[in-house]
Design a protein around this motif. Sequence first.
Motif, short mmCIF file in Angstrom:
data_model
loop_
_atom_site.label_atom_id
_atom_site.label_comp_id
_atom_site.label_asym_id
_atom_site.label_seq_id
_atom_site.Cartn_x
_atom_site.Cartn_y
_atom_site.Cartn_z
N THR A 1 9.08 1.31 13.13
CA THR A 1 8.83 0.95 11.73
C THR A 1 8.55 2.18 10.87
N ASP A 2 8.26 3.29 11.53
CA ASP A 2 7.79 4.46 10.79
C ASP A 2 8.65 5.68 11.12
N LEU A 3 8.39 6.77 10.42
CA LEU A 3 9.23 7.96 10.56
C LEU A 3 9.04 8.66 11.89
N TRP B 1 10.68 -10.30 8.32
CA TRP B 1 11.95 -9.72 7.82
C TRP B 1 12.16 -8.33 8.44
N TYR B 2 11.11 -7.51 8.43
CA TYR B 2 11.23 -6.18 9.03
C TYR B 2 11.48 -6.27 10.53
N ALA B 3 10.75 -7.18 11.20
CA ALA B 3 10.89 -7.30 12.66
C ALA B 3 12.29 -7.75 13.04
N ASP C 1 8.47 0.38 18.46
CA ASP C 1 7.17 0.83 17.96
C ASP C 1 6.94 0.11 16.63
N ALA C 2 6.13 -0.95 16.67
CA ALA C 2 5.93 -1.79 15.49
C ALA C 2 4.74 -1.35 14.66
N VAL C 3 4.14 -0.21 15.01
CA VAL C 3 2.94 0.19 14.27
C VAL C 3 2.89 1.70 13.97
N GLY C 4 3.94 2.40 14.37
CA GLY C 4 4.04 3.82 13.99
C GLY C 4 3.06 4.72 14.69
N THR D 1 0.83 -1.21 0.00
CA THR D 1 0.00 0.00 0.00
C THR D 1 0.87 1.26 0.00
N ALA D 2 2.02 1.20 0.70
CA ALA D 2 2.92 2.37 0.70
C ALA D 2 3.53 2.57 -0.69
N THR D 3 3.83 1.46 -1.37
CA THR D 3 4.37 1.58 -2.73
C THR D 3 3.34 2.18 -3.66
N ILE E 1 7.08 -4.25 22.94
CA ILE E 1 6.67 -4.14 21.53
C ILE E 1 5.33 -3.41 21.50
N TYR E 2 5.36 -2.20 20.96
CA TYR E 2 4.16 -1.37 20.91
C TYR E 2 3.44 -1.62 19.58
N GLY E 3 2.21 -2.14 19.66
CA GLY E 3 1.49 -2.48 18.42
C GLY E 3 1.88 -3.88 17.98
N ALA E 4 1.64 -4.85 18.87
CA ALA E 4 2.12 -6.22 18.61
C ALA E 4 1.09 -7.05 17.85
N ALA F 1 1.38 -7.26 11.17
CA ALA F 1 2.26 -8.30 10.59
C ALA F 1 3.65 -8.23 11.22
N ILE F 2 4.14 -7.02 11.42
CA ILE F 2 5.48 -6.87 12.00
C ILE F 2 5.44 -7.19 13.50
N GLY F 3 4.43 -6.66 14.19
CA GLY F 3 4.36 -6.86 15.64
C GLY F 3 4.19 -8.31 16.04
N THR F 4 3.33 -9.07 15.33
CA THR F 4 3.13 -10.48 15.69
C THR F 4 4.41 -11.28 15.45
N ARG G 1 -6.21 0.74 5.84
CA ARG G 1 -6.86 1.31 7.04
C ARG G 1 -5.99 1.18 8.27
N GLY G 2 -4.95 0.32 8.22
CA GLY G 2 -4.03 0.19 9.36
C GLY G 2 -4.64 -0.52 10.55
N GLN G 3 -5.65 -1.34 10.33
CA GLN G 3 -6.32 -2.02 11.44
C GLN G 3 -6.34 -3.53 11.27
N CYS H 1 6.74 -13.83 5.41
CA CYS H 1 8.12 -13.32 5.35
C CYS H 1 8.24 -11.82 5.63
N GLU H 2 7.36 -11.02 5.01
CA GLU H 2 7.62 -9.58 5.02
C GLU H 2 7.70 -9.00 6.43
N GLY H 3 6.66 -9.27 7.23
CA GLY H 3 6.64 -8.72 8.59
C GLY H 3 7.79 -9.25 9.42
N1 LIG Z 1 6.60 2.31 4.25
C1 LIG Z 1 6.64 0.99 4.09
O1 LIG Z 1 7.02 0.47 3.04
C2 LIG Z 1 6.20 0.11 5.22
C3 LIG Z 1 6.21 -1.24 4.98
C4 LIG Z 1 5.80 -2.09 5.98
C5 LIG Z 1 5.38 -1.57 7.18
N2 LIG Z 1 5.42 -0.23 7.40
C6 LIG Z 1 4.95 0.31 8.67
O2 LIG Z 1 4.99 -0.68 9.67
C7 LIG Z 1 3.89 -0.52 10.55
C8 LIG Z 1 3.30 -1.88 10.86
O3 LIG Z 1 2.78 -2.50 9.72
P1 LIG Z 1 2.00 -3.89 9.89
O4 LIG Z 1 1.65 -4.37 8.55
O5 LIG Z 1 2.75 -4.76 10.80
O6 LIG Z 1 0.69 -3.58 10.70
P2 LIG Z 1 -0.54 -2.63 10.50
O7 LIG Z 1 -1.50 -3.08 9.54
O8 LIG Z 1 -0.10 -1.27 10.29
O9 LIG Z 1 -1.08 -2.73 12.01
C9 LIG Z 1 -2.34 -2.96 12.32
C10 LIG Z 1 -2.46 -3.26 13.82
O10 LIG Z 1 -2.05 -2.10 14.56
C11 LIG Z 1 -2.85 -2.03 15.71
N3 LIG Z 1 -2.96 -0.64 16.14
C12 LIG Z 1 -3.59 0.36 15.52
N4 LIG Z 1 -3.48 1.48 16.24
C13 LIG Z 1 -2.75 1.18 17.34
C14 LIG Z 1 -2.27 1.92 18.45
N5 LIG Z 1 -2.54 3.23 18.58
N6 LIG Z 1 -1.55 1.29 19.38
C15 LIG Z 1 -1.27 -0.02 19.26
N7 LIG Z 1 -1.69 -0.78 18.23
C16 LIG Z 1 -2.42 -0.18 17.28
C17 LIG Z 1 -4.19 -2.59 15.28
O11 LIG Z 1 -4.78 -3.24 16.37
P3 LIG Z 1 -6.07 -2.66 17.11
O12 LIG Z 1 -7.21 -2.96 16.19
O13 LIG Z 1 -6.11 -3.44 18.37
O14 LIG Z 1 -5.84 -1.20 17.30
C18 LIG Z 1 -3.85 -3.59 14.18
O15 LIG Z 1 -3.89 -4.92 14.64
C19 LIG Z 1 2.91 0.42 9.87
O16 LIG Z 1 2.85 1.60 10.64
C20 LIG Z 1 3.51 0.72 8.53
O17 LIG Z 1 3.43 2.08 8.21
C21 LIG Z 1 5.79 0.61 6.44
#
Ligand SMILES: NC(=O)c1ccc[n+]([C@@H]2O[C@H](COP(=O)([O-])OP(=O)(O)OC[C@H]3O[C@@H](n4cnc5c(N)ncnc54)[C@H](OP(=O)(O)O)[C@@H]3O)[C@@H](O)[C@H]2O)c1
Length: 320
Positions: free
Chosen positions: A236-238, A134-136, A213-216, A44-46, A151-154, A157-160, A305-307, A130-132
């Motif tokens: 994981t984020d800026l 690899w990043y983790a 911070d695994a969820v930005g 989605t970021a791409t 781990i904040y936001g576990a 994909a990355i957090g788990t 949606r990030g959820q 793999c993706e999550g």
């Molecule tokens: N730029 C890139 O190429 C790139 C690539 C990969 C990943 N990333 C970054 O890596 C991060 C993680 O990506 P992901 O795919 O692992 O997961 P994700 O889809 O971003 O994470 C979703 C999870 O985050 C939880 N969450 C949402 N708000 C939260 C909060 N305030 N505190 C704690 N948990 C919260 C949600 O659980 P709840 O429903 O319980 O809130 C949901 O299970 C993202 O922020 C993404 O921007 C960036």
Amino acid sequence: MRALTAERYGAPSDLRLTEVAQPEARAGEILVRIEVTPVGRTDTATLRAHPFFARMATGLLKPSFPIYGLEFAGTVAAVGPGVTRFATGARVFGLSPERFGAHAEFISVPVDGPVATIPDHVPTHEAVICEGAWYASGTTDALQPGHTCLIYGASGAIGTAAVQLAKIQGAHVTAVVGPTHLDLARSLGADAVVDYTTGAAERIDTAFDLIFDAVGHTSYFAWRRRLKPNGLYRATDLGPWWSNIWLGGWSALTRSKRVSVPFPVDPAGFLTRLRDLMQQGLIRGVFDRSYAFDDIADAYAYVDRGQKTGIVTVSVAQDG
Ligand SMILES: NC(=O)c1ccc[n+]([C@@H]2O[C@H](COP(=O)([O-])OP(=O)(O)OC[C@H]3O[C@@H](n4cnc5c(N)ncnc54)[C@H](OP(=O)(O)O)[C@@H]3O)[C@@H](O)[C@H]2O)c1
């Protein structure tokens, strides 16, 4: 074959499933008939070309690669000249971080890259983890036995993956998740779980060797008092106002390594290691929902949606 293409950066509505030429297995490559492919935050970021500097890798004005998709699992449909590592019919999983192309019915990949056979006991549709991971791993590899980490936001994909990899490293893990993910975090091995909606995270008064911070959704400034003197903050984020980038630059200058946004390296080496962990049953994927290939744009919209919880997949093969 059918493949997901986009002529410009934009939104899921800009994506098109189109007929394109099927790739061939050239020398040193295999052709994989894709059964399942995940849609992740990288995809989605791409699509959105976010952050803007990512265009340096993916094309300045429009995507420079023809087909989207980073990760795949399926069966080897053909082997190119000189390939002995894989046989036709083998079940394989892997990443295509340079050429993308995994959101398609077939992909050709070099056999010396990030591709490996799927362990016998793992179903093909559960091999796209793999993706999550690899990043983790770029963060959790810093942990030593006995370290404490938060781990904040576990639940993404990355957090788990991070919870499981941190436990494999021998760390004590505190997972911060929402109320519906407390049991999930425990089932992945977290030693302590904290619900971020209750204010309990703000009341944590212990110090950690690593805060990730695994969820930005948080910042170094919110957590710096809970870092041990040589503790590390990874994200994981800026961060707010790109704080993780400029704090990371300062950390690099002062050689403290305190803050950074790790960029993953050596995907082939990581995949080999991940296969071993899967073989031993030490790591598993957490799967949210699966979409039909025809509905892949809906999968992008959902992931955006990030959820999501863990990984969102798309079944590509008719019998997938
Ligand atoms: N730029 C890139 O190429 C790139 C690539 C990969 C990943 N990333 C970054 O890596 C991060 C993680 O990506 P992901 O795919 O692992 O997961 P994700 O889809 O971003 O994470 C979703 C999870 O985050 C939880 N969450 C949402 N708000 C939260 C909060 N305030 N505190 C704690 N948990 C919260 C949600 O659980 P709840 O429903 O319980 O809130 C949901 O299970 C993202 O922020 C993404 O921007 C960036």
